[in-house]
Scaffold this motif. Structure first.
Motif: not given
Ligand SMILES: Nc1ncnc2c1ncn2[C@@H]1O[C@H](COP(=O)(O)OP(=O)(O)OP(=O)(O)O)[C@@H](O)[C@H]1O
Ligand SMILES: [Mg+2]
Lengths: 392, 227
Positions: A138-145, A177-180
């Motif tokens: 479906x084109x779902x993504x999680x992005x880094x900072x 994603x978390x900055x850490x």
């Protein structure tokens, strides 16, 4: 009335008064001292932050990665290689990954688009907010900072990229994603393997690399060796190797050494500058006069202690606050040249300073305690001889 | 007997190459309310004897008793306690702390007694008033005149109301008028029952009517004579 307490109050008054009397000298000591503490605490907070980053990275890094090599370059690996691996005892799971780089024309940087066949639940803890993509296409993504900064979505959840052959694919952001974890995730865009196959046009029979999960983490290296023997045309990378690489890149061991040395040296110089010549004749005379007037050695030392304590406590507060600000708001800008390497790799790496009690204690041990010692010991020596010299 | 010194020896740097026998077999008794002047050439041991009476250090040997307390072999801590209760010092160079105010200087001996600031201040102001320098109380010591300095120094010596006043060459830095005023203060204190031991070469002091006895010193020994 408690005369003991009242006496301590009087002595404290006197100590603060004599601090004030020598305000220019004490102010300069305070500033240099705060600078030393600033350098040292910055360094401690920075190491803390980087250690955290590394641990996060390590936690997320795959145990074993298998890549196919042709003429020293990485090529697509056939899924069938994964089936061969099933023969090796101790491997729990083999999963394909499909990933590649997408050149962002707006920032001129590469985004790593990573498709995985299943999401490690531990990945969930690395999320700042949102959820992991569903397994569909479906084109779902999680992005880094870093990608969040690059895309500059301003709260929008949808955006689209051109495929290599210039058709468009639309993505929906489900989380960040978390900055850490930025060391590992800054340029990352994580999606289902179906989406990345779709985007890069990679067939079901191939993958970019294979992730191997072992049953017993203690056997990672043994199993990696077996894989390399079984599949001679592959390169096998293990998690411990990745960590070693990070360590080498940060160079924080040598960095720690050199900064500690520098800080120690700086501390030594100010202390020497201030106290090595012992006490000034006026200070000795003052101690003699106070003793003649009935002050005990311990009273004279208490004055000294309050003075030195006030100076070092202020310096500690000032230095540590500045150190925290330095790391939290300026990302340790002063140390970038020292911590060779990492600024090149992740120029946007945002650091979250980690204040550990142990670190602050270390700073105190290297700065406040020596300062107290070099100020109080000469006073103690001057105060424990009979004060007859003050009579002349 | 306020002060009793018997067969006292004081050797500086004992056992070292720069050993100095500053006092040799000193005997001296001082009655309560007596005023004594120690006289003698430089290096004869006057200041050293004054230090022993003032509980600055114990004698190397011999018996010294001040205000009922045997000082020989007393540790520094107890000498200090005795000193601050019984002894008021007046020094040749006044020994005031130059960056403190007059008031703070006078209050110094009171601080370690645990008096709260109001009481310290009250006592000090009363004494400064009596000595006529009350109007200078907020002046920094380095900004007042020599005569005022001396009165501040006297005020500080008296702030604990000690029974014994010790003055080492008190007039050496003063002109005749100030010296005379100093002696008139000493006369007053004598009237109040204080015991006073001074050192001086100054004939003005040595021959002053308030001095009961002049003790001559030479090479660490005494030769008493009446005035
Ligand atoms: N702290 C010391 N260490 C070594 N020697 C000392 C010390 N104080 C005094 N002396 C020596 O002891 C001797 C007696 O000194 P003292 O100061 O008692 O003499 P004084 O009679 O007070 O002399 P002046 O009239 O010059 O003040 C002198 O020879 C002096 O050099
Ligand atoms: Mg002398």
């Amino acid at each position: 009335m408690n005369t003991g307490l009242e006496k301590q109050r009087n002595i404290l008054d006197y100590g603060l008064m004599s601090l004030w009397r020598r305000k220019t000298k004490n102010l300069s000591v305070l500033l240099v001292f705060a600078l030393v503490i600033f350098l040292m605490s910055s360094f401690q907070f920075l190491t803390g932050a980087l250690t955290d980053v590394a641990q996060q990275s390590l936690r997320l890094a795959p145990e074993i990665t298998v890549q196919k090599m042709v003429a020293g370059r990485q090529e697509q690996i056939p899924i069938s290689y994964g089936d061969k691996l099933q023969e090796i005892f101790g491997i729990r799971r083999v999963e394909p990954r499909v990933w590649g780089y997408h050149f962002s024309t707006t920032t001129g940087g590469n985004i790593t688009m990573l498709g995985v066949s299943s999401f490690d639940p531990r990945l969930e803890t690395a999320l700042l907010h949102g959820r992991l993509p569903s397994g569909s296409s479906a084109g779902e993504v999680v992005l880094g900072q870093g990608v969040v900064r690059d895309l500059d979505l301003k709260g929008r959840r949808k955006f689209s990229f051109f495929r290599p052959e210039l058709t468009q694919k639309t993505f929906t952001v489900t989380g960040e994603f978390k900055p850490e974890s930025e060391l590992l995730t800054a340029d990352l865009m994580v999606m289902s393997i179906a989406d990345s196959r779709d985007f890069f046009h990679i067939s079901e029979t191939y993958a970019t690399d294979l992730l191997v999960t072992v049953a017993n983490p203690a056997e990672i290296e043994t199993i990696a060796r077996k894989i390399a023997e079984l599949l001679p045309d592959t390169r096998v990378v293990t998690r411990p190797q990745i960590l070693k690489t990070y360590n080498a890149v940060f160079g924080w061991r040598s960095g720690f050494g050199s900064v500690c040395l520098l800080t120690g040296l700086a501390a030594f110089i100010i202390l020497a500058w201030d106290k090595a010549s012992g006490m000034t004749p006026e200070e000795k005379r003052e101690i003699g006069i106070l003793k003649l007037l009935g002050w005990q050695t311990s009273d004279v030392l208490a004055v000294r202690f309050y003075e030195s304590f006030a100076v070092s406590f202020l310096a500690l507060l000032l230095g540590c606050t500045l150190g925290y600000v330095h790391i939290a708001f300026f990302d340790g800008a002063l140390f970038r040249p020292v911590m060779f390497g990492w600024s090149v790799i992740t120029p946007h790496l945002h650091l979250v300073p980690v204040v550990r009690f142990g670190d602050v204690l270390l700073v105190i041990c290297f700065t406040v305690l020596p300062y107290l010692a070099v100020t109080i010991i000469p006073a103690w020596r001057a105060a424990s001889v009979p004060p007859d010299s003050a009579m002349r | 007997m306020m002060i009793s010194i018997q067969n006292v020896y004081k050797t500086y740097n004992q056992g070292l190459t720069n050993e100095v026998a500053a006092l040799r077999d000193i005997n001296l008794d001082v009655q309560r309310n007596e005023v004594i002047c120690l006289k003698g050439p430089s290096g004869s041991g006057k200041s050293t004897l004054l230090s022993i009476i003032g509980c600055v250090f114990p004698p190397t040997s011999g018996a010294a008793q001040v205000a009922g307390k045997k000082l020989s072999r007393l540790p520094d801590r107890f000498l200090t306690i005795h000193r601050r209760e019984y002894i008021g010092f007046i020094f040749q160079q006044f020994n005031l702390l130059p960056q403190l105010t007059v008031l703070d200087n006078v209050m110094l001996p009171l601080m370690v007694f645990g008096y709260p600031p109001e009481i310290r201040c009250e006592k000090a102001v009363a004494l400064l008033e009596r000595l006529g320098v009350e109007h200078r109380r907020h002046f920094v010591v380095s900004q007042i005149s020599g005569g005022e300095l001396q009165r501040v120094a006297i005020a500080r010596a008296l702030i604990n109301d000690p029974p014994i006043i010790l003055a080492d060459e008190p007039t050496a830095h003063l002109d005749q008028k100030l010296s005379e005023r100093f002696l008139s203060f000493m006369e007053e204190f004598k009237q109040e029952g204080k015991t006073i031991v001074m050192t001086s070469h100054d004939p003005l002091v040595v021959e002053h009517p308030c001095v009961d006895r002049v003790v001559e010193m030479m090479d660490g020994r005494t030769r008493s004579s009446c005035s």
